[in-house]
Scaffold this motif. Structure first.
Motif, mmCIF file in Angstrom:
data_model
loop_
_atom_site.group_PDB
_atom_site.id
_atom_site.type_symbol
_atom_site.label_atom_id
_atom_site.label_comp_id
_atom_site.label_asym_id
_atom_site.label_seq_id
_atom_site.Cartn_x
_atom_site.Cartn_y
_atom_site.Cartn_z
ATOM 1 N N LYS A 162 -26.176 -85.304 -0.321
ATOM 2 C CA LYS A 162 -25.184 -84.334 -0.831
ATOM 3 C C LYS A 162 -24.596 -84.847 -2.166
ATOM 4 O O LYS A 162 -24.449 -84.096 -3.126
ATOM 5 N N ALA A 163 -24.290 -86.139 -2.197
ATOM 6 C CA ALA A 163 -23.720 -86.733 -3.420
ATOM 7 C C ALA A 163 -24.750 -86.752 -4.553
ATOM 8 O O ALA A 163 -24.428 -86.500 -5.713
ATOM 9 N N ILE A 164 -25.982 -87.031 -4.201
ATOM 10 C CA ILE A 164 -27.052 -87.030 -5.222
ATOM 11 C C ILE A 164 -27.232 -85.612 -5.753
ATOM 12 O O ILE A 164 -27.343 -85.387 -6.967
ATOM 13 N N ASP A 165 -27.227 -84.637 -4.841
ATOM 14 C CA ASP A 165 -27.389 -83.230 -5.259
ATOM 15 C C ASP A 165 -26.256 -82.808 -6.190
ATOM 16 O O ASP A 165 -26.470 -82.037 -7.124
ATOM 17 N N HIS A 166 -25.061 -83.315 -5.935
ATOM 18 C CA HIS A 166 -23.935 -82.990 -6.828
ATOM 19 C C HIS A 166 -24.238 -83.501 -8.247
ATOM 20 O O HIS A 166 -23.968 -82.828 -9.240
ATOM 21 N N HIS A 167 -24.821 -84.686 -8.321
ATOM 22 C CA HIS A 167 -25.172 -85.220 -9.645
ATOM 23 C C HIS A 167 -26.285 -84.392 -10.300
ATOM 24 O O HIS A 167 -26.287 -84.213 -11.515
ATOM 25 N N PHE A 168 -27.195 -83.891 -9.490
ATOM 26 C CA PHE A 168 -28.247 -83.012 -10.044
ATOM 27 C C PHE A 168 -27.590 -81.756 -10.632
ATOM 28 O O PHE A 168 -27.984 -81.280 -11.695
ATOM 29 N N GLU A 169 -26.587 -81.253 -9.928
ATOM 30 C CA GLU A 169 -25.868 -80.073 -10.412
ATOM 31 C C GLU A 169 -25.178 -80.402 -11.762
ATOM 32 O O GLU A 169 -25.183 -79.597 -12.691
ATOM 33 N N CYS A 170 -24.617 -81.603 -11.844
ATOM 34 C CA CYS A 170 -23.979 -82.024 -13.110
ATOM 35 C C CYS A 170 -25.020 -82.097 -14.227
ATOM 36 O O CYS A 170 -24.732 -81.747 -15.384
ATOM 37 N N ILE A 171 -26.217 -82.553 -13.897
ATOM 38 C CA ILE A 171 -27.272 -82.637 -14.921
ATOM 39 C C ILE A 171 -27.673 -81.228 -15.364
ATOM 40 O O ILE A 171 -27.922 -80.992 -16.552
ATOM 41 N N ASP A 172 -27.682 -80.282 -14.420
ATOM 42 C CA ASP A 172 -27.960 -78.880 -14.796
ATOM 43 C C ASP A 172 -26.901 -78.395 -15.788
ATOM 44 O O ASP A 172 -27.220 -77.714 -16.767
ATOM 45 N N VAL A 173 -25.645 -78.747 -15.529
ATOM 46 C CA VAL A 173 -24.567 -78.354 -16.450
ATOM 47 C C VAL A 173 -24.830 -78.979 -17.819
ATOM 48 O O VAL A 173 -24.750 -78.320 -18.858
ATOM 49 N N MET A 174 -25.174 -80.275 -17.831
ATOM 50 C CA MET A 174 -25.439 -80.975 -19.101
ATOM 51 C C MET A 174 -26.542 -80.277 -19.887
ATOM 52 O O MET A 174 -26.474 -80.177 -21.119
ATOM 53 N N ASN A 175 -27.555 -79.808 -19.162
ATOM 54 C CA ASN A 175 -28.669 -79.145 -19.855
ATOM 55 C C ASN A 175 -28.211 -77.850 -20.511
ATOM 56 O O ASN A 175 -28.737 -77.456 -21.538
#
Ligand code: PSV
Ligand code: MN
Length: 388
Positions: free
Chosen positions: A116-129
């Protein structure tokens, strides 16, 4: 003019990133004081941040914190920022406010919580993109409160594993910055407590992983400028979270508690090649304005950083090197102190005017009517706060 022209040219290169959360309400665990005119959404936070840049020319970007700054369209937020003369910067993850993370996030013993925590970081990377952000900044609240509560060593292994999965997802032009903090909210052990731990993990991750140094995250008396010198020497200083502390992680205005410490830090930044547009070191603020008004609080903060940078740039490095190699202890110390005691405020005011800015940004903002306008206009809705 006390400040030479070459030094003024170097000051042109200064860019300080503002934290979106500094514009929302904040406080302590005892009380959060609401203030009139506080933003109700990330768009209003960006508008306020743009005021700081407008009056200082020093703060061209704003860091986001997810999920506090979740919006439906990041391209709209990006455009809003650009229309206001600023850019969106670092994206900060947040794994410290969800019930699932009570015993840890990326270090948790349960693989489902870690994912869940890793997925949150993936979501942050989507925002960065979408925002075009370069840096993903990770600060973890992970740790334990009691000896024996969990296996400290196993948590390090799980941390390394989770970070590797997040790192794998960042793009070639993006960076992962790992922030350390020695205590709070965990009080016995913290999983990334110090620069050495952050350094060890970022080295294992690779070239696009760096350390974030938050000036409020050290034990009293820590020689922070030494850490700065060392991380620059090792090529791993990624960013600063600037603020001041008197006691703990007070998040007060940078340079307010100890301007001399800020000067010493900035001197080592310059000495170590960390200053300038190509240095790769991001200068951010991580502050909360609990009792003062937010926008003037941020204006004062960036001016403090500029002032101490100007003084640090004034150090006569040739004379200092000579005194140091001659073993002239007091002479060398005197050269550093001469620069620190130089009052650069008048020069900086004239220089600002020469660039079409107001000589006195605090007074110019106060006279602009912006504060009165937001206090009158922003009625209703839910004010942004630390955590909303
Ligand atoms: C933690 O204390 C911290 O310094 C991290 O940077 C967080 O993201 C931030 O504060 C929240 O204010
Ligand atoms: Mn921080």
């Amino acid at each position: 003019m006390t400040i030479p022209t070459e030094t003024l040219a170097l000051l042109e290169q200064q860019a300080i990133e503002l934290p979106s959360w500094a514009f929302g309400n904040s406080g302590t665990r005892f009380k959060v004081f609401g203030q009139a005119g506080v933003p109700r959404d990330p768009f209003e936070k960006i508008s306020d941040a743009a005021q700081v840049h407008k009056y200082t020319g020093l703060a061209p970007s704003v860091a986001l914190h997810i999920p506090w700054d979740l919006v439906d369209s990041y391209s709209d937020l990006k455009k809003h920022a650009e229309d206001n003369g600023v850019a969106l910067g670092t994206v900060n993850s947040n794994t410290f406010q969800d019930d699932a993370y009570m015993l840890g996030s990326v270090t948790h013993s349960d693989p489902a919580v870690r994912q869940k925590a890793i997925d949150h970081h993936f979501e942050c990377i989507d925002v960065m993109n979408e925002t075009g952000s370069r840096d993903l900044k990770i600060w973890l609240a992970d740790g334990t409160n009691y000896p024996g509560q969990d296996d400290i060593r196993a948590r390090q292994d799980r941390l390394a594993d989770s970070l590797a999965k997040i790192y794998e997802r960042i793009g070639d032009d993006q960076r992962l910055v790992l922030e350390y903090k020695f205590f709070e909210p965990a009080f016995y052990h913290t999983d990334v407590p110090d620069w050495g731990t952050s350094y060890a993990h970022t080295v294992a991750l690779g070239d696009r992983a760096f350390v974030c140094l938050d000036t409020g995250h050290h034990a009293p008396g820590t020689n922070i400028e030494f850490i700065v010198a060392q991380l620059l020497r090792l090529g791993k200083l990624g960013s600063f979270d600037f603020n001041s502390r008197f006691y703990a992680d007070d998040d007060l205005i940078v340079g307010a508690a100890d301007p001399f410490q800020l000067f010493r830090i900035l001197y080592e930044v310059i000495r170590g090649g960390g200053y300038g547009v190509d240095s790769g070191v991001a200068f951010m603020l991580d502050q909360c304005h609990n009792i003062e008004k937010k926008i003037p609080g941020q204006i004062r903060s960036v001016l403090n950083v500029q002032e101490m940078t100007a003084r640090a740039l004034l150090v006569d490095t040739d004379a200092l090197a000579k005194a140091q190699s001659a073993g002239d202890v007091l002479g060398a110390n005197g050269i550093l102190m001469d620069a620190f005691y130089t009052d650069v405020r008048g020069d900086l005011a004239s220089w600002r005017e020469s660039r079409g800015l107001s000589a006195e940004p605090m007074a110019a903002y106060a006279a602009s009517g912006y504060q009165e306008k937001i206090e009158a206009d922003r009625v209703g809705g839910t004010q942004a706060g630390w955590g909303a």
